[in-house]
Write a protein that holds these residues in place. Structure first.
Motif, PDB file in Angstrom:
ATOM      1  N   UNK B  20       0.830  -1.194   0.000  1.00 18.15           N
ATOM      2  CA  UNK B  20       0.000   0.000   0.000  1.00 18.15           C
ATOM      3  C   UNK B  20       0.874   1.257   0.000  1.00 18.15           C
ATOM      4  N   UNK B  22       4.085   1.883  -0.220  1.00 17.19           N
ATOM      5  CA  UNK B  22       5.158   2.006  -1.208  1.00 17.19           C
ATOM      6  C   UNK B  22       4.734   1.508  -2.594  1.00 17.19           C
ATOM      7  N   UNK B  45       9.717   6.219  -3.055  1.00 11.85           N
ATOM      8  CA  UNK B  45      10.986   5.513  -2.855  1.00 11.85           C
ATOM      9  C   UNK B  45      11.962   6.355  -2.040  1.00 11.85           C
ATOM     10  N   UNK B  46      11.833   7.680  -2.149  1.00 12.47           N
ATOM     11  CA  UNK B  46      12.767   8.568  -1.451  1.00 12.47           C
ATOM     12  C   UNK B  46      12.316   8.907  -0.038  1.00 12.47           C
ATOM     13  N   UNK B  47      11.167   8.389   0.356  1.00 13.13           N
ATOM     14  CA  UNK B  47      10.673   8.662   1.707  1.00 13.13           C
ATOM     15  C   UNK B  47      11.226   7.596   2.647  1.00 13.13           C
ATOM     16  N   UNK B  48      11.991   8.039   3.658  1.00 14.89           N
ATOM     17  CA  UNK B  48      12.631   7.075   4.562  1.00 14.89           C
ATOM     18  C   UNK B  48      11.608   6.434   5.497  1.00 14.89           C
ATOM     19  N   UNK B  49      10.768   7.249   6.089  1.00 18.09           N
ATOM     20  CA  UNK B  49       9.783   6.743   7.054  1.00 18.09           C
ATOM     21  C   UNK B  49       8.402   7.314   6.739  1.00 18.09           C
ATOM     22  N   UNK B  50       7.364   6.586   7.139  1.00 18.24           N
ATOM     23  CA  UNK B  50       5.999   7.111   7.018  1.00 18.24           C
ATOM     24  C   UNK B  50       5.432   7.067   5.613  1.00 18.24           C
ATOM     25  N   UNK B  51       5.816   6.043   4.835  1.00 10.38           N
ATOM     26  CA  UNK B  51       5.292   5.916   3.470  1.00 10.38           C
ATOM     27  C   UNK B  51       3.778   5.662   3.487  1.00 10.38           C
TER      28      UNK B  51
END
Lengths: 290, 113
Positions: B20, B22, B45-51
């Motif tokens: 969901x 990612x 893809x560039x979001x480290x946390x909280x996708x």
């Protein structure tokens, strides 16, 4: 290609040992992804070589341009992590303390602060002394694992498994229940939970199972060190029954686990007579269900 | 009715992305307009946390009545989606968007959450 994730919630339950043993048991029909990036240790057993590594960037760090800085001190005053000081006579950012929140960047009246992406480590795809490819990562000191990195490692492992025509992707999952674990679980076909007969083993299993349930992934449970606390083992049995988790063969405490790790071996190498039948039985049970 | 899909590509032949938060793409089919729109979500893809919460916010803005996905949203994403009148169908991984839509119309998908 089926994706199987091995997770534990609690550390020290034997997750990686079982992961390595399963990988060796499956011989060349798999790709392994080490998503336990904070404390990666599969490489100690797999001896990766001929690696193809890529730098990994994640998060930002504030940087003050001394030519534009007017020494107003707003950044140092407002930084919630006390990461900025002018001890050297000039305002500078402490790279260790800076969390990369960007507050100072927005506050600086002279636009003297920039946010620079950080190279926090590398991810790589390697050949191993077993016959399979291992996709893993190495973080720099102080860098933390993230859903971003796990998603990347898994994506490469998945593509590799497809390209090589392998039947299975085995993922050594991240600990805890946060973002990296969610990224480890996401898209999986089956989950193997590894726990131990201790109070924290039970409570961490409950927490991780809540998460697995949310993703509706079927799972099986290995109770390791089952003989060290029979009362807790009983609790684990009834939990598995209530939650419809498949119970895999129980494992008694064995010195083979620490011995294998210290020798850089899988338990199948340290004591094949003892473990070959167990791992075969575990794999047979799982194979029937995926 | 507007139906959202998590997908690994664009168009009706794309496969449902089991993830969901990612997911690579969000596809929206508007039944009234008979129109399928693809939204590229790969910046996630560039979001480290909280996708999860980020993608949930996107879904909220797109305002569909139905979501068809694979594993289903995690806890933080689910608590955002709960604020909407959204029916979430899961376990559509491996299907094409076309097949997933047909299965939905034939009441063959599993209601999650």
């Amino acid at each position: 290609m089926k994706e199987i994730v091995i997770i534990s919630g609690k550390g020290g339950t034997g997750k990686t040992s079982f992961c390595a043993a399963l990988a060796q048991h499956l011989q060349d029909d798999l790709v392994v992804a080490d998503c336990d990036v904070d404390a990666a240790d599969l490489h100690l057993i797999f001896e990766p070589h001929n690696s193809l590594a890529t730098d990994f960037y994640s998060g930002v760090l504030a940087h003050i341009d001394p030519l534009r800085c007017i020494d107003c001190g707003i950044c140092a005053e407002k930084c919630r992590f006390d990461a900025i000081s002018n001890a050297s006579g000039q305002y500078t950012v402490d790279a260790v303390d800076c969390e990369g929140c960007g507050y100072c960047y927005h506050l600086c009246p002279e636009n003297a602060i920039s946010l620079k992406e950080q190279m926090v480590g590398q991810y790589m795809s390697s050949e191993t002394r077993f016959e399979c490819t291992l996709v893993h990562a190495r973080l720099r000191v102080g860098a933390d694992n993230s859903g971003k990195l796990v998603a990347k490692v898994k994506a490469i492992a998945k593509d590799t498994a497809k390209d090589q025509g392998k039947s299975y992707l085995i993922v050594d999952g991240s600990p805890g229940i946060g973002c990296p674990v969610i990224a480890s679980l996401s898209g999986a076909d089956y989950v193997i939970l590894v726990t131990e007969a201790s109070q924290s083993g039970v409570s961490d299993l409950r927490r991780i199972w809540e998460l697995v349930k949310m993703f509706q992934i079927p799972g099986a449970l290995i109770i390791n060190k089952a003989d060290i606390n029979p009362t807790v083992t009983k609790q684990l049995h009834s939990f598995a029954k209530k939650e419809k988790i498949l119970l895999l063969p129980e494992i008694s405490y064995s010195d083979d686990f620490p011995k294998a790790i210290s020798m850089g071996q899988s338990i199948l190498e340290t004591n094949p007579a003892r473990w070959q039948p167990v791992i075969s039985e575990i794999w047979k049970a799982i194979k029937e269900r995926i | 009715m507007k139906i959202a899909f998590t997908a690994t590509g664009e168009g009706w032949d794309a496969l449902i992305d089991p993830r969901f938060g990612r997911t690579d793409y969000i596809l929206i089919y508007d039944e009234e307009k008979d129109e399928l729109v693809s939204i590229d979500n790969r910046e996630i893809m560039d979001v480290a946390h909280g996708a999860g919460p980020k993608t949930a916010q996107k879904i909220h803005e797109l305002d569909p009545q139905v979501l068809i996905t694979g594993n289903g949203p995690g806890g933080n994403a689910a608590s955002i989606l709960k604020q909407m009148q959204l029916k979430i169908y899961i376990k559509a991984s491996g299907m094409s968007v076309r097949d997933a839509y047909r299965s939905f119309k034939n009441n063959k998908l599993i209601l999650g959450g």
